[in-house]
Each structure stands twice: as structure tokens, then as C-alpha cells.
Design an enzyme around this catalytic site. Structure first.
Site, PDB file in Angstrom:
ATOM      1  N   GLU A 130      -0.294  -0.388   0.947  1.00  0.00           N
ATOM      2  CA  GLU A 130       0.567   0.144   2.000  1.00  0.00           C
ATOM      3  C   GLU A 130      -0.337   0.749   3.072  1.00  0.00           C
ATOM      4  O   GLU A 130      -1.288   1.445   2.718  1.00  0.00           O
ATOM      5  CB  GLU A 130       1.500   1.222   1.460  1.00  0.00           C
ATOM      6  N   GLY A 270      -2.181  11.053  -0.778  1.00  0.00           N
ATOM      7  CA  GLY A 270      -1.901  11.802  -1.995  1.00  0.00           C
ATOM      8  C   GLY A 270      -1.701  10.867  -3.182  1.00  0.00           C
ATOM      9  O   GLY A 270      -2.313  11.045  -4.233  1.00  0.00           O
ATOM     10  N   ALA A 271      -0.840   9.876  -2.993  1.00  0.00           N
ATOM     11  CA  ALA A 271      -0.533   8.964  -4.084  1.00  0.00           C
ATOM     12  C   ALA A 271       0.264   7.786  -3.554  1.00  0.00           C
ATOM     13  O   ALA A 271       0.772   7.834  -2.440  1.00  0.00           O
ATOM     14  CB  ALA A 271       0.272   9.682  -5.166  1.00  0.00           C
ATOM     15  N   MET A 272       0.368   6.735  -4.393  1.00  0.00           N
ATOM     16  CA  MET A 272       1.015   5.497  -3.946  1.00  0.00           C
ATOM     17  C   MET A 272       1.882   4.921  -5.050  1.00  0.00           C
ATOM     18  O   MET A 272       1.451   4.807  -6.193  1.00  0.00           O
ATOM     19  CB  MET A 272      -0.085   4.520  -3.512  1.00  0.00           C
ATOM     20  N   GLU A 273       3.087   4.511  -4.660  1.00  0.00           N
ATOM     21  CA  GLU A 273       4.146   4.138  -5.611  1.00  0.00           C
ATOM     22  C   GLU A 273       4.139   2.671  -6.041  1.00  0.00           C
ATOM     23  O   GLU A 273       5.194   2.153  -6.419  1.00  0.00           O
ATOM     24  CB  GLU A 273       5.499   4.458  -4.969  1.00  0.00           C
ATOM     25  N   ASN A 274       2.999   1.971  -6.031  1.00  0.00           N
ATOM     26  CA  ASN A 274       2.951   0.564  -6.464  1.00  0.00           C
ATOM     27  C   ASN A 274       3.815   0.336  -7.698  1.00  0.00           C
ATOM     28  O   ASN A 274       3.779   1.130  -8.634  1.00  0.00           O
ATOM     29  CB  ASN A 274       1.515   0.178  -6.802  1.00  0.00           C
ATOM     30  N   HIS A 306       7.786  12.431  -6.644  1.00  0.00           N
ATOM     31  CA  HIS A 306       7.972  11.656  -5.413  1.00  0.00           C
ATOM     32  C   HIS A 306       7.689  10.171  -5.664  1.00  0.00           C
ATOM     33  O   HIS A 306       8.518   9.316  -5.338  1.00  0.00           O
ATOM     34  CB  HIS A 306       7.047  12.210  -4.323  1.00  0.00           C
ATOM     35  N   GLU A 307       6.546   9.877  -6.236  1.00  0.00           N
ATOM     36  CA  GLU A 307       6.194   8.467  -6.435  1.00  0.00           C
ATOM     37  C   GLU A 307       7.144   7.823  -7.443  1.00  0.00           C
ATOM     38  O   GLU A 307       7.525   6.666  -7.292  1.00  0.00           O
ATOM     39  CB  GLU A 307       4.734   8.318  -6.862  1.00  0.00           C
TER      40      GLU A 307
HETATM   41  N1  BES Z   1       3.945   5.600   0.147  1.00  0.00           N
HETATM   42  C1  BES Z   1       3.196   6.804   0.260  1.00  0.00           C
HETATM   43  C2  BES Z   1       1.713   6.589   0.242  1.00  0.00           C
HETATM   44  C3  BES Z   1       1.125   6.064   1.521  1.00  0.00           C
HETATM   45  C4  BES Z   1       1.044   6.860   2.609  1.00  0.00           C
HETATM   46  C5  BES Z   1       0.638   4.792   1.638  1.00  0.00           C
HETATM   47  C6  BES Z   1       0.481   6.378   3.783  1.00  0.00           C
HETATM   48  C7  BES Z   1       0.091   4.317   2.794  1.00  0.00           C
HETATM   49  C8  BES Z   1      -0.002   5.120   3.879  1.00  0.00           C
HETATM   50  C9  BES Z   1       3.540   7.771  -0.864  1.00  0.00           C
HETATM   51  O1  BES Z   1       4.788   7.590  -1.430  1.00  0.00           O
HETATM   52  C10 BES Z   1       3.565   9.131  -0.241  1.00  0.00           C
HETATM   53  O2  BES Z   1       4.440   9.409   0.516  1.00  0.00           O
HETATM   54  N2  BES Z   1       2.567   9.943  -0.559  1.00  0.00           N
HETATM   55  C11 BES Z   1       2.389  11.237   0.021  1.00  0.00           C
HETATM   56  C12 BES Z   1       2.681  12.327  -0.945  1.00  0.00           C
HETATM   57  C13 BES Z   1       4.146  12.622  -1.051  1.00  0.00           C
HETATM   58  C14 BES Z   1       4.426  13.615  -2.126  1.00  0.00           C
HETATM   59  C15 BES Z   1       4.750  13.117   0.228  1.00  0.00           C
HETATM   60  C16 BES Z   1       0.946  11.324   0.434  1.00  0.00           C
HETATM   61  O3  BES Z   1       0.162  10.486  -0.021  1.00  0.00           O
HETATM   62  O4  BES Z   1       0.613  12.196   1.209  1.00  0.00           O
HETATM   63 ZN    ZN Z   2       6.366   8.408  -0.327  1.00  0.00          ZN
END
Ligand code: BES
Ligand code: ZN
Length: 878
Positions: A130, A270-274, A306-307
Site C-alpha cells: 500500500e 505503524g502497521a499494515m493490514e495485508n 486497527h489492522e
Molecule cells: N493501511 C495503513 C498502513 C499504510 C499507511 C500503508 C500509509 C501505506 C501508506 C494502516 O492500516 C494504518 O492506517 N496504519 C497506521 C496506524 C493506525 C493505527 C492509524 C499507521 O501506520 O500509521
Molecule cells: Zn488503517
């Protein structure tokens, strides 16, 4: 291959209105990947078929930094005349109606310091797809409305990569020559490429099980380095709680037999929901009492949730295009906030959420980077993972929840899932489901998604003693934002109550005697009359922060002092306290001879300290002063030094005036480490007491420094130790340097702890910090390729008001040089870190000049990334 060089040429702008459905769909993807840090080969087999009614002249496949080795169509080498390589990928000319395309490409995971696509870091192979990273792995229709079934075969050396993971289920494994092995994974759910993931490395696994409401067993697996297996309990517990909560609150179960989480130190976000294989920044997985603070624990709980929640809001129902990003992110943030509110204290959670919104989103919405929750155009989508899309997006969902009520909102969610499961949809589809399920018209509400800027709501009210009635008038106005000079009124739900002089809510006749209601301000101005009141009342408006607006309530300090003691809405009670503090601070900023602790505020602090009923976590919130940035937000020109001095002065006055109370709290709240909510709140309040005592100067300060030293040495947890470390390291005391050395020696094997060590030094509010940060950047433990480390130093530096905004401009110049350097390594992180420079209009003329000069240094960089170019261009359009 290097990043696409866009210097000199304007990067292409993508517009929401230009959306076109794809002409082809992919039904099956089979990837075969031979993993090598320097030369990885990816073999891809795509089954494509046309969905456009008429034949097309060309089909574009996205591809970036790929070395094409071979291309076949239906088993035959593709003639040179049948395709063309372009800057952004591959054009297939006159493609047949249905065909199989096989490609072989070479990529270079170790050289991929951008951490997008497939990269090799810390001995592991990881992916981040993503938003548009999959095109850096293979040629593909890399867009969220292209859903396909994926099969992945990974090959790697058995010794360096014993673990091979991808989305879905592991179907087969085997060994091959030369000490290599392979694993084949199949994901039964069609998905867009941005949810693709694979991981290979030498990882240990922590296992658990979860039984879903319908009785299915799910294997839960957290993959970490061997030495971290003891630090996964919080992550695992949070995952199970989140799974249960989504069943109970939304009726949604997990849909695969296995849920995997991988932790890494090298991650942009922070993290990714693959799907089935989340990849996490280690910061949001690993925690032990010795290394993680209470807020680290809380962060893990909310990010894991969240993920996980994305599995339904994002994965099962996904996005048509990236302009719809808030459809998954805003909604999922709302869901994780509500989850955390249910796990912990709802009031304290809401205060934290609003603090974050105001610290990041309000300034964004008021500056040159302002954009609607559903943006209209972008050149680099990574720049739109913003506080507006996330936090304001969550507030919009929250307002729908408020307007519809819990039951209709749930019906709307059910209908949304029922209609759109397995599809790529839009924000409009979400609103339509909410309307259809609730029979409410949300046509006015849609404006919230398209209009940038934070509405200002002015409230005036008067009590008529003759009629025993109270009249409330609300007026709204949204300031202009770039590209949107004229604003319309938006529907604003204002939750409210009227309190009598004893602080009790009075029954409201207009709503059948209920003592709380939601007024809907839809026009630019509306009035309400509350009749037959028992006596004079004080309004409690925007309870729970029921809309993302700036409220100007025209109440005087006495009224706020009253609400700070009596309002039964925790958010509003806190808000009144903040209001008192902000007003006093602004007065002190304007005139340094003003008393630092005016009597109304002093009385409110005294009452809070004396209130034994109040939950300690909430008490700590009430007694924490607004940040320097928030104070600056309330001024037309940010008075950097005066704000710092005024806030320091107020801290000192509160410390000194209540020294006895703080000392009492510090001693009374001492306790052995426990992790329940009450213990966490007590720790927080006790550490606040210590901070006030140290700020307080005089005799209590010397004692407090001794306490801090003792606490630093004896703490049985990182929360207490880090607070003590920060107080000692940041207060100009002769042994600060010893403490800094000691901390490093104790913790140098724990990267997440050392990030705090870097950040605390970069946040010290003294001129010499700039020199110190220069040293930190050449410290052996500093690494430009690790985003956590870079953010620890440069992020903390840019958030250090008096140092970053030093009057001579030295902070800006230094900062721009570092961002320039980072842009060659990691453009996405460079662009994010650079955003504080966009706020230049908020400062005095010399600072403005220096900030703009810093932006120009960056703009002139050869090989400027598209990410950073867009931030600079929007920050300072020529
Ligand atoms: N889908 C995002 C990760 C992401 C963010 C991928 C930007 C590519 C570009 C993930 O679900 C997300 O939102 N992560 C947040 C943390 C969340 C608790 C708000 C993040 O990574 O900051
Ligand atoms: Zn998210």
C-alpha cells in the site's frame, strides 16, 4: 534503479473526476519468487480478460524500478511490436480478449531503502504494497479496484530464511538444491494488490488460538526475532480482544484459519493490514514492563485492533480508488477508537483522540496542505495518509453515529457489508447504506467529505429570569482553504445540556424532559429556546466533542471555572480546564508581567487536586497544560519564545503553589508495578506530580531531583524510568550527561528504547540542542535507513518549538539539509517529516523568510522525489 527523477518536470496529477473503470480484470495471479537480497527474480503469471465492451488499443500495466527479463503471452514470447515499455510500466498493444501473460523481472531488495515494494532489511525480506508498492515487485494492474486471487511460491535459502510467509493458507512446502527450500501460499479471497504480502527470514513464532463466535478455530501467530518472543503478550491479548469485540459490536468474524503478524524494525508506517499477514512496526508489537511505557502498551492495543478491523473495513469491502482512502481509514480509526474506549476509560480515550485531532489535523486544515477528507487531486498518494483522511475522517463517521444513534448505525454497517462484500466501493456507497438503513437524509452531510477547513462555531446564550427560559444561538463559518474560497454550511451535531447552579443537568422540555440532547446546526445561524427552567443555567456545549469544530462559547472565566469542577461530561470538564489555561497563557504571552497563575485557574487546580472521587488518569489529563503548539494555534502570529516562557512560568507556579499536594501525591501513589487501568492512571498522575515538583524550583525542586534520580535507578518499569530520565536529561542539571550515558549503556540492545533516548535529547528545549542533534546524527547507533530512528531524531527536533523555530533560522537550515539527505534514501518518510515547514505563514517575518528559504533549498535538490516535490510545491506555491 534510482527513484524516478522528476526534477524539472511537473509530476502528473491524478484527479478524482477522471476515474475510469479498468478495461481488463485479472482473475488469477501466480507469483514465483526466488529471494536474493541483491537479485531477486519474480516470475508472474496473470490470467487477464477484457471487461470493457469494446476491444482496446492498449492495456497499461504498472511497473516501477523493474528490470524486464522476459515476457510471454499464452506461452509464446511476446513480439517486440506487441508491447512498449514506458516510464510508469508496460503497454500491451492490441491485447486479445482473454490471455495469460507471463513476465520475469529482476529487482534489488537490499538497495530498496524506500521500504516500498520488496525490501531486505535486518536480514529479512518484507513487502509493503500500500498504496502503490506492488508495481515495484512486478508488472500489474496496481489499483485497488482490481481484485484477484493470488498464489505465491517463495524460494529462499533454508539457513538464512527458514520461515517463508505470504497471504492466506500454506498449501505445500519442499526442499530443493543448494540448501534452498520453498513454500506455496494461496489466498482464497480475491484482493487488490495493495493487500499482497510476503515475508522471509529467520523468525521465531509465538502461537495462540482463537475460537470464533460460530466455533471456528483460528491459529494466531506472531513472528518476531527469537529474543523477542517474551514480549508479545500484549499484542496477542489485544488481537484476541479485538476479534471478540468485532463479533460482539459489529457481528463480524474472522474469515481465514490463520492470522499472522510479523514485527520489523524497518517500516515506514505503524502497521499494515495485508490479508492474513499483517506487517507491523515492532513498536506496535513488542512490549515488556522493563522496555515499554504505559502509552506503548496502549499504542499496541489500538494499532493491533486497527489492522484487525481492516479485515472487514478495507479488505472484504475495499476501495474503488485512492480518493476513497478515508472510507477504510476514517471508518477503521473510528472503530479502533471505540474499541479502545470500551477497553479503557471512555472519557480519557476521547480526550486523547481530540488532543491528537487538534495537534495534527486542525493545523493541517488551516494551512497550505489543507484538503478535504475525500481529496480531489494528488500527485503522490502516499502524501494523503494524513490526519485529515484519518482523524477528521473518523470524526465524520462518529457524527453519523451520533446522528443515527447506535442501533441505526449498526443497521447501516450491516447493510454496507451485505451490499458490498467482495467489492471495491466509494464513500458515497457507505453514506447511501447509512441512509437506506436509517431512512435519514444525509445529503447535507456529504458536504463534510468535500469541503476542507475547520468550521468555527460561535455560541451565545442568555437566560431570561422573567420567562425562566434560556435562548441559545449558534453560528457557523468555515474559513477559506487553498482552492476553496467559498464555503457552505455543514450539518453540525452539537450535543448539549444545561446545568443548574448546583452543577446538575436540568430536564429539557423540548426533548420530553431528557437532560441531554443533540442540536443540529444546519444553517449558518440557528437559535433554540429552552423554556420552563427551574432557574439560571450554564450551558455545556459540544459534549464529548460531538463535532470537529472550533467552538467559541463566549462564557466567562467564572463559568469555565464552574464547568471545570462540575460538568459531568468528562470531555467538557477537561475542555473548560484547558480553556482557563489557554486564556491565562495567552494573557501572559501578550504581557509578561501578568500573574502566571490567575485565581480562577488556581482554584480549579486546587479543586481538582482535592477531588478524591476523580479517576487518577482523568485527573492527570485535567492537570496537564495545553502544549506550546496548541497555544500557538490560538494566536495570529506564533510567539515562539513568549509561549515557551509563559508555559514554563505557569508550570513553575503550579509546581510551587501546590508543592505540598504534589509531594503528597508523589508519595501516596508509589506502588509496585501493575498493568491494570487504575495502576496506569496512578503512575501517570504520580509522574505528573514529579514533573511539577521539578518545574517548581526552590526547596521542593532539589528534593524532587533526588526523587527523580532514585526513580531512574530503582524503577521496576519503563514508564517511571523514562519520565525520570527525561526530567533529568532535559533539566539543566550537572549530572544530565551522566544519566544520558548511563541510559544508553543499559538499553543499547533495545532499539525501541534507544529511539526514546534519541528523541528525548532532540526534544530538549535549549539552544545547545542543535549541536547535540548534530552529534546524534553521527552516533554509531544512528541509521538513516531505519525510519523509527530517523523520526526519533528529526521528528522530535521539528516538534521542539524553541529549537526548530530558533529566531536565527538555524533550525530550519539544518533541518532542510537533513531532509534533503533523507530524500535520496526514503522519500516517503522525508516528505512526511518535512510537513512542519509548510506552516511558515504562522510565524513572524524573519522566520517566514527562513522557512521559505529552507523550502527552496529542498526544491532545488537534484533528483527530488515526487513525494517531497509535492509537499514543497503545495507548501509554497510559486
Ligand atoms: N493501511 C495503513 C498502513 C499504510 C499507511 C500503508 C500509509 C501505506 C501508506 C494502516 O492500516 C494504518 O492506517 N496504519 C497506521 C496506524 C493506525 C493505527 C492509524 C499507521 O501506520 O500509521
Ligand atoms: Zn488503517
Amino acid at each position: 534503479m534510482p527513484e524516478v527523477n522528476i526534477a524539472g518536470s511537473k509530476a502528473a496529477v491524478v484527479r478524482r473526476g477522471d476515474y475510469q473503470a479498468p478495461s481488463y480484470q485479472v482473475s488469477e495471479v501466480a507469483l514465483d519468487v526466488r529471494l536474493d537480497p541483491d537479485n531477486t527474480e519474480v516470475h508472474t503469471r496473470l490470467q487477464l480478460h477484457r471487461i470493457a465492451p469494446e476491444p482496446v488499443a492498449e492495456l497499461h500495466l504498472d511497473g516501477e524500478s523493474l528490470e524486464l527479463l522476459g515476457l510471454q503471452r499464452d506461452g509464446q514470447a511476446l513480439a517486440e511490436s506487441a508491447y512498449r515499455l514506458t516510464e510508469g510500466g508496460l503497454l500491451l498493444l492490441n491485447p486479445p480478449e482473454a490471455f495469460i501473460l507471463e513476465s520475469r523481472v529482476r529487482i534489488h531488495p537490499r538497495a530498496n531503502t524506500a521500504l516500498s515494494g520488496l525490501y531486505h532489511a535486518g536480514g529479512q525480506f518484507l513487502t509493503q504494497c500500500e498504496a502503490e508498492g506492488f508495481r515495484r515487485i512486478t508488472y500489474y494492474l496496481d489499483r485497488p479496484d482490481c481484485l484477484a486471487r493470488f498464489t505465491v511460491t517463495l524460494h529462499a535459502p533454508q539457513d538464512s530464511c527458514p520461515v517463508l510467509l505470504a497471504n492466506g493458507n500454506c498449501m505445500a512446502t519442499g526442499v530443493e538444491e543448494g540448501g534452498w527450500h520453498w513454500a506455496r501460499w494461496e489466498d482464497p479471497y480475491p484482493k487488490p494488490a495493495y493487500l499482497f504480502a510476503m515475508v522471509a527470514g529467520d523468525l521465531a513464532v509465538v502461537r495462540d488460538r482463537y475460537r470464533t463466535a460460530s466455533g471456528r478455530e483460528v491459529a494466531l501467530e506472531i513472528y518476531v526475532a527469537e529474543r523477542d518472543t517474551g514480549a508479545c503478550a500484549q499484542a496477542m491479548d489485544s488481537l484476541k480482544h479485538a476479534m471478540r469485540w468485532d463479533e460482539e459490536v459489529y457481528g463480524r468474524e474472522y474469515d481465514l484459519n490463520r492470522y499472522m503478524i510479523v514485527a520489523t524494525d524497518s517500516f515506514n508506517m505503524g502497521a499494515m493490514e495485508n490479508k492474513g499477514l499483517n506487517i507491523f512496526n515492532a513498536k506496535y508489537v513488542l512490549a515488556s514492563p522493563e522496555t515499554a511505557t504505559d502509552s506503548d502498551y496502549q499504542g499496541i492495543e489500538s494499532v493491533i485492533a486497527h489492522e484487525y478491523f481492516h479485515n472487514w473495513t478495507g479488505n472484504r469491502v475495499t476501495l474503488r480508488d485512492w480518493f476513497q482512502l478515508s472510507l477504510k481509514e476514517g471508518l477503521t480509526v473510528f472503530r479502533d477508537q471505540e474499541f479502545s474506549a470500551d477497553q479503557n476509560s471512555r472519557g480519557v480515550q476521547r480526550i486523547g483522540d481530540v488532543r491528537r485531532l487538534r495537534a495534527a489535523q486542525f493545523p493541517e486544515d488551516a494551512g497550505p496542505l489543507a484538503h478535504p477528507v475525500r481529496p480531489d487531486a494528488y500527485s503522490e498518494i502516499n502524501n494523503f495518509y494524513t490526519a485529515t483522511v484519518y482523524e477528521k475522517g473518523a470524526e465524520l463517521v462518529r457524527m453519523i453515529h451520533t446522528l443515527l444513534g447506535k442501533v441505526s448505525f449498526r443497521k447501516g454497517m450491516d447493510l454496507y457489508f451485505e451490499r458490498h462484500d467482495g467489492h471495491a466501493v466509494t464513500i458515497e456507497d457507505f453514506i447511501a447504506a447509512m441512509e437506506d438503513a436509517s431512512q435519514r437524509d444525509l445529503s447535507g452531510f456529504r458536504r463534510w467529505y468535500g469541503q476542507a477547513g475547520t468550521p468555527v462555531v460561535q455560541a451565545t446564550g442568555s437566560y431570561d429570569p422573567a420567562r425562566h427560559s434560556y435562548t441559545l444561538t449558534l453560528h457557523q463559518e468555515t474559513p477559506a482553504t487553498p482552492g476553496q474560497p467559498v464555503k457552505e454550511a455543514v450539518p453540525i451535531p452539537v450535543r448539549m445540556a444545561l446545568l443548574n447552579t448546583q452543577g446538575q443537568r436540568v430536564p429539557l422540555e423540548v426533548v420530553g424532559g431528557a437532560s441531554e440532547t443533540v442540536l443540529l446546526l444546519e444553517q449558518s445561524e440557528q437559535s433554540w429556546n429552552f423554556a420552563n427552567l427551574p432557574g439560571p443555567v450554564i450551558p455545556s456545549l459540544l459534549r464529548g466533542f460531538s463535532a470537529p469544530v472550533r467552538l467559541q462559547d463566549s462564557l466567562d472565566n467564572d463559568a469555565h471555572g464552574f464547568l471545570a469542577r462540575h460538568d459531568d461530561d468528562p470531555f467538557n470538564r477537561w475542555e473548560s480546564m484547558q480553556d482557563l489555561a489557554v486564556k491565562a497563557l495567552l494573557a501572559a504571552v501578550a504581557d509578561s508581567s501578568v500573574a502566571p497563575l490567575p485565581v480562577t485557574l488556581r482554584n480549579a487546580v486546587a479543586a481538582t487536586l482535592a477531588d478524591r472521587q476523580v479517576d487518577p488518569a482523568f485527573c492527570a489529563e485535567l492537570l496537564t497544560l495545553p502544549g506550546e503548539d496548541y497555544i500557538g494555534e490560538q494566536m495570529s502570529v506564533v510567539a515562539v519564545e513568549a509561549i515557551h516562557r509563559a508555559r514554563d512560568g505557569m508550570k513553575r507556579a503550579i509546581g510551587r503553589h501546590f508543592a505540598k499536594e504534589w509531594t503528597g501525591l508523589y508519595h501516596d501513589l508509589a506502588a509496585a508495578y501493575q498493568r491494570d487501568g487504575l495502576s496506569i492512571g496512578r503512575r501517570r498522575l504520580r509522574n505528573l506530580a514529579l514533573a511539577y515538583l521539578i518545574a517548581g524550583e526552590g526547596s521542593s525542586r532539589e528534593g524532587a531531583i533526588l526523587h527523580a534520580r532514585q526513580q531512574y535507578i530503582q524503577a521496576d518499569n519503563m514508564t517511571d524510568r523514562l519520565v525520570a530520565f527525561q526530567l533529568l536529561a532535559q533539566h539543566r542539571h550537572h549530572d544530565a550527561e551522566d544519566v544520558i550515558l548511563d541510559f544508553y549503556q543499559r538499553w543499547h540492545e533495545y532499539p525501541l528504547v534507544i529511539d526514546n533516548w534519541f528523541a528525548i535529547q532532540a526534544a530538549a528545549p535549549y539552544p545547545k540542542t542543535l549541536r547535540q542533534v548534530e552529534h546524534l546524527l553521527v552516533h554509531p547507533a544512528f541509521d538513516w535507513r531505519v525510519p523509527n530512528r530517523v523520526r526519533a531524531v528529526l521528528g522530535a527536533f521539528a516538534a521542539n518549538p524553541t529549537v526548530f523555530h530558533a529566531a536565527d533560522g538555524s533550525g530550519y537550515t539544518f533541518f532542510a539539509e537533513q531532509i534533503r539527505r533523507l530524500d535520496d534514501i526514503n522519500p516517503q518518510t522525508a516528505a512526511r517529516l518535512a510537513t512542519p515547514l509548510s506552516r511558515w505563514q504562522r510565524y513572524d517575518a524573519p522566520r517566514q523568510q527562513a522557512m521559505v528559504a529552507a523550502l527552496k533549498i529542498l526544491a532545488a535538490k537534484p533528483g527530488l522525489s515526487r513525494d517531497l516535490a509535492e509537499v514543497i510545491q503545495r507548501s509554497h506555491p510559486e
